[in-house]
Design a protein around this motif. Sequence first.
Motif, short mmCIF file in Angstrom:
data_model
loop_
_atom_site.label_atom_id
_atom_site.label_comp_id
_atom_site.label_asym_id
_atom_site.label_seq_id
_atom_site.Cartn_x
_atom_site.Cartn_y
_atom_site.Cartn_z
N ASP A 3 -76.29 109.30 92.60
CA ASP A 3 -75.18 108.58 93.24
C ASP A 3 -75.66 107.24 93.80
O ASP A 3 -74.95 106.24 93.70
N LEU A 4 -76.84 107.24 94.40
CA LEU A 4 -77.40 106.01 94.96
C LEU A 4 -77.67 104.99 93.85
O LEU A 4 -77.38 103.81 94.01
N LYS A 5 -78.19 105.44 92.72
CA LYS A 5 -78.46 104.53 91.60
C LYS A 5 -77.16 103.91 91.09
O LYS A 5 -77.10 102.70 90.84
N ILE A 26 -76.90 98.83 82.39
CA ILE A 26 -78.05 98.74 83.28
C ILE A 26 -78.73 100.11 83.33
O ILE A 26 -78.20 101.06 83.88
N GLY A 27 -79.90 100.20 82.72
CA GLY A 27 -80.66 101.45 82.73
C GLY A 27 -81.44 101.58 84.02
O GLY A 27 -81.83 100.58 84.62
N ASP A 28 -81.68 102.80 84.44
CA ASP A 28 -82.41 103.05 85.69
C ASP A 28 -83.81 102.46 85.67
O ASP A 28 -84.34 102.07 86.69
N GLN A 29 -84.43 102.41 84.49
CA GLN A 29 -85.80 101.91 84.36
C GLN A 29 -85.87 100.45 83.89
O GLN A 29 -86.95 99.89 83.81
N ILE A 68 -90.31 96.47 95.05
CA ILE A 68 -89.05 97.20 95.24
C ILE A 68 -88.03 96.86 94.17
O ILE A 68 -87.32 97.74 93.67
N PHE A 69 -87.94 95.59 93.80
CA PHE A 69 -86.90 95.14 92.87
C PHE A 69 -87.31 95.19 91.41
O PHE A 69 -86.75 94.48 90.59
N GLN A 70 -88.25 96.04 91.06
CA GLN A 70 -88.64 96.16 89.65
C GLN A 70 -87.52 96.75 88.80
O GLN A 70 -87.28 96.30 87.69
N SER A 71 -86.83 97.75 89.34
CA SER A 71 -85.77 98.43 88.58
C SER A 71 -84.82 99.13 89.56
O SER A 71 -85.10 99.20 90.76
N ILE A 72 -83.74 99.64 89.03
CA ILE A 72 -82.81 100.43 89.85
C ILE A 72 -83.55 101.64 90.42
O ILE A 72 -83.37 102.01 91.58
#
Length: 85
Positions: A3-5, A26-29, A68-72
């Motif tokens: 849900d957060l992602k 937008i993929g999580d990785q 931190i901002f590398q990925s979702i």
Amino acid sequence: MEDLKKELKVKIIEVLNLEDIELSEIGDQDALFGDGLGLDSIDALELIVLMDKDYGIKLSDPKEGREIFQSIETMAAYIAAHRTK
């Protein structure tokens, strides 16, 4: 965490005015900067404001932001561990 992602993806699209990008794109990785989503340094500042305003997380070290901002996935993990809101 899922849900957060999803929430993060929605907020990034809204805050950064990425109207031409769908949630499913937008993929999580996926990388948020460079070859991935293609965000830039101005977008990074917007993400810092979003972290503070929506999650109560203050980032002051640019190196920390890069991690931190590398990925979702990395954003969601950091928020889950450090959020105050």
